[in-house]
Design a protein around this motif. Structure first.
Motif, PDB file in Angstrom:
ATOM      1  N   ILE A  46     -80.390  28.549  20.196  1.00 37.04           N
ATOM      2  CA  ILE A  46     -81.424  27.558  19.882  1.00 37.04           C
ATOM      3  C   ILE A  46     -81.545  26.535  21.006  1.00 37.04           C
ATOM      4  O   ILE A  46     -82.652  26.142  21.399  1.00 37.04           O
ATOM      5  N   ILE A  47     -80.409  26.097  21.558  1.00 37.75           N
ATOM      6  CA  ILE A  47     -80.432  25.141  22.671  1.00 37.75           C
ATOM      7  C   ILE A  47     -81.131  25.751  23.880  1.00 37.75           C
ATOM      8  O   ILE A  47     -81.971  25.101  24.527  1.00 37.75           O
ATOM      9  N   LYS A  48     -80.802  26.994  24.201  1.00 40.82           N
ATOM     10  CA  LYS A  48     -81.446  27.642  25.349  1.00 40.82           C
ATOM     11  C   LYS A  48     -82.945  27.815  25.106  1.00 40.82           C
ATOM     12  O   LYS A  48     -83.750  27.728  26.042  1.00 40.82           O
ATOM     13  N   ASP A  49     -83.332  28.041  23.862  1.00 39.81           N
ATOM     14  CA  ASP A  49     -84.752  28.137  23.533  1.00 39.81           C
ATOM     15  C   ASP A  49     -85.431  26.780  23.693  1.00 39.81           C
ATOM     16  O   ASP A  49     -86.586  26.697  24.146  1.00 39.81           O
ATOM     17  N   ASN A  50     -84.726  25.714  23.313  1.00 36.82           N
ATOM     18  CA  ASN A  50     -85.256  24.356  23.536  1.00 36.82           C
ATOM     19  C   ASN A  50     -85.468  24.099  25.027  1.00 36.82           C
ATOM     20  O   ASN A  50     -86.484  23.517  25.428  1.00 36.82           O
ATOM     21  N   ILE A  51     -84.502  24.504  25.835  1.00 34.69           N
ATOM     22  CA  ILE A  51     -84.607  24.331  27.291  1.00 34.69           C
ATOM     23  C   ILE A  51     -85.810  25.102  27.831  1.00 34.69           C
ATOM     24  O   ILE A  51     -86.604  24.582  28.624  1.00 34.69           O
ATOM     25  N   LYS A  52     -85.954  26.322  27.381  1.00 38.27           N
ATOM     26  CA  LYS A  52     -87.050  27.174  27.840  1.00 38.27           C
ATOM     27  C   LYS A  52     -88.413  26.562  27.541  1.00 38.27           C
ATOM     28  O   LYS A  52     -89.351  26.679  28.343  1.00 38.27           O
ATOM     29  N   HIS A  53     -88.531  25.899  26.382  1.00 34.32           N
ATOM     30  CA  HIS A  53     -89.831  25.362  25.957  1.00 34.32           C
ATOM     31  C   HIS A  53     -89.971  23.860  26.211  1.00 34.32           C
ATOM     32  O   HIS A  53     -90.926  23.245  25.730  1.00 34.32           O
ATOM     33  N   ASP A  54     -89.046  23.285  26.968  1.00 36.09           N
ATOM     34  CA  ASP A  54     -89.102  21.832  27.168  1.00 36.09           C
ATOM     35  C   ASP A  54     -90.359  21.434  27.950  1.00 36.09           C
ATOM     36  O   ASP A  54     -90.869  22.176  28.789  1.00 36.09           O
ATOM     37  N   ASP A  55     -90.817  20.241  27.640  1.00 36.41           N
ATOM     38  CA  ASP A  55     -91.964  19.658  28.336  1.00 36.41           C
ATOM     39  C   ASP A  55     -91.814  18.145  28.253  1.00 36.41           C
ATOM     40  O   ASP A  55     -90.907  17.643  27.575  1.00 36.41           O
ATOM     41  N   ASN A  56     -92.688  17.429  28.923  1.00 34.96           N
ATOM     42  CA  ASN A  56     -92.651  15.970  28.865  1.00 34.96           C
ATOM     43  C   ASN A  56     -93.657  15.462  27.851  1.00 34.96           C
ATOM     44  O   ASN A  56     -94.752  16.023  27.697  1.00 34.96           O
ATOM     45  N   ASN A  57     -93.288  14.388  27.154  1.00 34.01           N
ATOM     46  CA  ASN A  57     -94.232  13.770  26.228  1.00 34.01           C
ATOM     47  C   ASN A  57     -95.201  12.877  26.998  1.00 34.01           C
ATOM     48  O   ASN A  57     -95.149  12.784  28.232  1.00 34.01           O
ATOM     49  N   LYS A  58     -96.070  12.212  26.274  1.00 35.03           N
ATOM     50  CA  LYS A  58     -97.113  11.412  26.938  1.00 35.03           C
ATOM     51  C   LYS A  58     -96.544  10.239  27.719  1.00 35.03           C
ATOM     52  O   LYS A  58     -97.213   9.686  28.604  1.00 35.03           O
ATOM     53  N   ASN A  59     -95.284   9.865  27.414  1.00 34.59           N
ATOM     54  CA  ASN A  59     -94.636   8.779  28.150  1.00 34.59           C
ATOM     55  C   ASN A  59     -93.813   9.282  29.329  1.00 34.59           C
ATOM     56  O   ASN A  59     -93.152   8.495  30.009  1.00 34.59           O
ATOM     57  N   GLY A  60     -93.839  10.597  29.546  1.00 39.50           N
ATOM     58  CA  GLY A  60     -93.146  11.168  30.686  1.00 39.50           C
ATOM     59  C   GLY A  60     -91.698  11.535  30.438  1.00 39.50           C
ATOM     60  O   GLY A  60     -90.979  11.907  31.372  1.00 39.50           O
ATOM     61  N   TYR A  61     -91.249  11.458  29.171  1.00 42.70           N
ATOM     62  CA  TYR A  61     -89.855  11.777  28.855  1.00 42.70           C
ATOM     63  C   TYR A  61     -89.750  13.185  28.267  1.00 42.70           C
ATOM     64  O   TYR A  61     -90.669  13.681  27.613  1.00 42.70           O
ATOM     65  N   SER A  62     -88.588  13.796  28.483  1.00 39.09           N
ATOM     66  CA  SER A  62     -88.342  15.135  27.945  1.00 39.09           C
ATOM     67  C   SER A  62     -88.438  15.139  26.424  1.00 39.09           C
ATOM     68  O   SER A  62     -87.918  14.249  25.751  1.00 39.09           O
ATOM     69  N   ILE A  63     -89.089  16.152  25.891  1.00 43.89           N
ATOM     70  CA  ILE A  63     -89.235  16.276  24.438  1.00 43.89           C
ATOM     71  C   ILE A  63     -87.913  16.664  23.784  1.00 43.89           C
ATOM     72  O   ILE A  63     -87.566  16.173  22.709  1.00 43.89           O
ATOM     73  N   TYR A  64     -87.155  17.521  24.437  1.00 44.08           N
ATOM     74  CA  TYR A  64     -85.973  18.089  23.789  1.00 44.08           C
ATOM     75  C   TYR A  64     -84.634  17.512  24.257  1.00 44.08           C
ATOM     76  O   TYR A  64     -83.601  17.835  23.668  1.00 44.08           O
ATOM     77  N   GLU A  65     -84.592  16.679  25.304  1.00 40.88           N
ATOM     78  CA  GLU A  65     -83.309  16.306  25.896  1.00 40.88           C
ATOM     79  C   GLU A  65     -82.339  15.675  24.901  1.00 40.88           C
ATOM     80  O   GLU A  65     -81.183  16.112  24.782  1.00 40.88           O
ATOM     81  N   ASN A  66     -82.768  14.632  24.191  1.00 44.01           N
ATOM     82  CA  ASN A  66     -81.870  13.984  23.235  1.00 44.01           C
ATOM     83  C   ASN A  66     -81.427  14.944  22.140  1.00 44.01           C
ATOM     84  O   ASN A  66     -80.269  14.929  21.696  1.00 44.01           O
ATOM     85  N   GLU A  67     -82.354  15.775  21.709  1.00 44.87           N
ATOM     86  CA  GLU A  67     -82.044  16.750  20.657  1.00 44.87           C
ATOM     87  C   GLU A  67     -80.995  17.755  21.142  1.00 44.87           C
ATOM     88  O   GLU A  67     -80.079  18.120  20.402  1.00 44.87           O
ATOM     89  N   ILE A  68     -81.133  18.199  22.382  1.00 43.52           N
ATOM     90  CA  ILE A  68     -80.166  19.140  22.955  1.00 43.52           C
ATOM     91  C   ILE A  68     -78.785  18.499  23.051  1.00 43.52           C
ATOM     92  O   ILE A  68     -77.765  19.121  22.715  1.00 43.52           O
ATOM     93  N   LYS A  69     -78.728  17.252  23.485  1.00 41.21           N
ATOM     94  CA  LYS A  69     -77.445  16.556  23.606  1.00 41.21           C
ATOM     95  C   LYS A  69     -76.775  16.423  22.241  1.00 41.21           C
ATOM     96  O   LYS A  69     -75.548  16.574  22.116  1.00 41.21           O
ATOM     97  N   GLU A  70     -77.563  16.161  21.217  1.00 42.82           N
ATOM     98  CA  GLU A  70     -76.974  16.044  19.882  1.00 42.82           C
ATOM     99  C   GLU A  70     -76.516  17.404  19.359  1.00 42.82           C
ATOM    100  O   GLU A  70     -75.495  17.489  18.667  1.00 42.82           O
TER     101      GLU A  70
END
Length: 668
Positions: A464-488
């Motif tokens: 699931i984490i690798k799938d999050n990495i594969k589909h990661d993108d930046n939100n409208k504020n320029g921050y990673s969508i999945y980074e905090n979620e992956i760390k948790e």
């Protein structure tokens, strides 16, 4: 189970009223009829009788509708007269259909029927309804007078009511013909339901057997309470939408399985509690500690809102954890059967819980040093209840899809990549949910500790984490969508993976501090140069003279450190990309996670290194890092240390920064 339901209803007298639906069906409109007695007959009080708009009613009026509706419920196929009558089981609440074309009203109170070989004849539904009610031999004098009153005056009272006329005109303005189902509530004494309750009690006792045919009723001993009287199969058994309980009166059943009317009524009342999913799901039926029965009403009613299963269990645990044992766990679903106009009770799961473990064995640590509050923010380094664990798994792993899909059909579960605004199906997450939901349910709700042993938690979470990495993108504020979620997810994985199948050894709390310190020393670091007397040495320009300390060019037999460093190197190299910052995201790391062996990964890292080699001259920590990676053994299975590689990628980068803040300069 049947016996325990009766015992539960005995010990919690009146509990069924706690689970009465708060609001009536929106299928119906409502008309209140106030009855007055005059010269030994009944008349309709036209001043107080009126059309009710539910949303505008006060609390007392809504409660009147609530209880009137409850006490007119009919048993399966046992309305006063289900073919010709006005529905339901009470003479004090009638349902009629009314049509309006803008000029005339037409109701189904008077209807016609044309049997074979006979002339067409008319019958009055009110007359039929009350004649059927009189067969229960209670309140007959009242019913006779009420029947006459309603047959003579009910339609006029409705059609001459200004509130009703105004409502119908408003509906008529929107379409040519108006048709409504109108429920009529009969009241004698200021919203008093005493007569309704009395009639309902007699109706239930007379109707609760599966069949009223005397050949299916025998004189014997009730298999539940032991009383000697008429016994048979309860109608309760045929209202289940499942073959587990569904029965017919003609089935050969031993007399020892028969129950009396009183127990049948209690079974029916329990079943009604489940109608329209009013009963808490799942529901605990305590059978061991009798005092818990008495507590349960207090537990349920000690709150303005209906308590959930989790709240019930917590309330019992707060008082005495030892009471959480010996209960049946009933998980059900109630669906409306359009054919017979009743609710079918579908049993999803029934199980006996001998001992319930409210507290989970897990403690979660913030291994990744995540500083921003997120889904685990309130759970670090605390003991967790099983329901807190469920909340974490549901929200963090399964995107809020687990908790309400323990028993859903595969086709009914919809999981997409909604966080990146994609409607594409997330089949990876969906398949893991289907694969392990029963294990999670058994552990959380039934305390089956061994169910964890069949969950390959590490494999699942890494996929699931690798799938999050594969589909990661930046939100409208320029921050990673999945980074905090992956760390948790990494924090969760490192904290509890050893409880599951093939999870490996326990990760100690200080392991990452030691790992980062070892990496710091292996890469080397800059410090101020000092003489023999520990005095700082200055350059000609007066600035401190610096020296590079430590560092190695290879390591052996430290797979975790190697993997962590590979993650650091991947992040460092990706940062060298000439992409615009707004176009950079963690999906580029996906290319580093797909290599099966250290040999293949090393080759890929070197290939990327060559692309940026011209930008990386005189970087001592980088040179050491690259040397350590390229000289490490070729045979390491990268999947065995993948979580450390991913953790290294998301950690503060020691190749680029010394002490996480000072970037290495070329002239050092």
């Amino acid at each position: 189970m049947i016996k325990e339901i009766v015992e539960f209803m005995d010990a919690n007298e009146g509990i069924e009223e706690y689970f009465i639906a708060d609001e009536p069906s929106k299928t119906y409109e409502h008309f209140y009829v106030k009855i007055l007695e005059k010269e030994n007959s009944f008349i309709i009080d036209s001043d107080k009788s009126t059309f009710w708009i539910y949303e505008k009613l006060d609390y007392k009026e809504k409660e009147f509708i609530k209880y009137m509706t409850y006490y007119q419920k009919a048993l399966f196929n046992k309305a006063l007269d289900r073919i010709h009558g006005l529905k339901g089981s009470s003479p004090y609440i009638l349902t009629i259909n009314i049509e309006y074309d803008g000029v005339n009203f037409k109701s189904d109170i008077n209807d016609s029927k044309k049997p074979k070989n006979r002339e067409e004849y008319f019958f009055n539904r009110i007359e039929k309804h009350f004649n059927d009610a009189k067969t229960y031999r209670i309140q007959n004098e009242i019913l006779d007078k009420l029947k006459e009153c309603l047959m003579n005056s009910l339609e006029d009272a409705i059609y001459q009511n200004q509130s009703f006329l105004q409502y119908m005109e408003q509906k008529k303005a929107k379409k040519d013909n108006v048709s409504i189902s109108l429920r009529i509530y009969i009241d004698f004494e200021n919203y008093d339901t005493k007569r309704v309750r009395e009639f309902n009690a007699v109706y239930l006792k007379d109707s609760v057997f599966l069949s009223s045919d005397k050949k299916y009723i025998q004189n014997g001993v009730c298999s539940i309470c032991g009383v000697h009287e008429d016994v048979s199969l309860p109608s309760f058994l045929n209202t289940f939408g499942t073959k587990t309980f569904e029965m017919k009166p003609t089935m050969p059943v031993d007399l020892t399985n028969f129950v009396c009317k009183s127990c049948s009524v209690k079974l029916y009342k329990f079943k009604v509690m489940t109608d329209n999913n009013q009963l808490t799901k799942p529901f605990p039926l305590f059978i061991d500690n009798k005092s818990l029965f008495g507590q349960q009403v207090a537990v349920l009613q000690d709150n303005e809102k209906k308590r959930s299963y989790r709240e019930i269990i917590k309330a019992v645990w707060d008082v005495n954890p030892k009471d959480l044992k010996n209960f049946y766990l009933l998980n059900y679903f109630s669906s409306f059967n359009k054919g017979n106009k009743t609710y079918d009770l579908k049993i999803r799961d029934i199980d006996y819980i001998e001992n319930f473990e409210y507290m989970a064995p897990f403690i979660i640590f913030n291994f990744t040093d995540l500083k921003n509050g997120f889904k685990l923010a309130n759970f670090y380094e605390k003991e967790l209840s099983v329901f807190q664990f469920e909340k974490i798994v549901n929200e963090l792993i399964f995107d809020n899809k687990l908790q309400y899909n323990y028993f859903s059909d595969y086709k009914d579960i919809d999981i997409t990549y909604s966080k990146i605004d994609s409607k594409n199906s997330n089949n990876l997450l969906k398949n893991y949910l289907i694969k392990y939901r029963q294990n999670f349910y058994d552990f959380i709700y039934k305390s089956y500790q061994t169910s964890l042993e069949d969950i390959e938690f590490r494999e699942m979470l890494l996929d699931i984490i690798k799938d999050n990495i594969k589909h990661d993108d930046n939100n409208k504020n320029g921050y990673s969508i999945y980074e905090n979620e992956i760390k948790e997810k990494l924090n969760l994985l490192f904290s509890i993976k050893h409880y599951f199948k093939d999870g490996g050894e326990k990760v100690e709390q200080g392991e990452f501090v030691e790992l980062k310190t070892k990496l710091h020393n292996s890469l080397g670091y800059w410090q101020d140069e000092k003489d023999e007397k520990d005095n700082q040495i200055l350059k000609e320009n007066g600035k401190p003279k610096r020296e590079f300390v430590g560092g190695v060019d290879h390591i052996e037999y430290d797979d975790k450190l190697f993997a962590f460093l590979c993650g650091q190197m991947a992040r460092f190299l990706i940062d060298q990309s000439e992409k615009k910052e707004e176009n950079k995201n963690h999906s580029d790391f996906n290319a580093f996670t797909d290599w099966q062996t250290s040999k293949l990964l090393k080759e890929y890292i070197y290939e990327v290194h060559r692309k940026y080699a011209h930008k990386l001259k005189f970087k001592k920590r980088y040179d050491n890092a690259m040397s350590i990676i390229q000289t490490y053994q070729d045979t390491l299975d990268m999947d065995s240390v993948m979580e450390y590689m991913i953790a290294g990628y998301f950690a503060d980068n020691q190749i680029k920064y010394q002490n996480n803040q000072m970037q290495e300069k070329e002239d050092e």
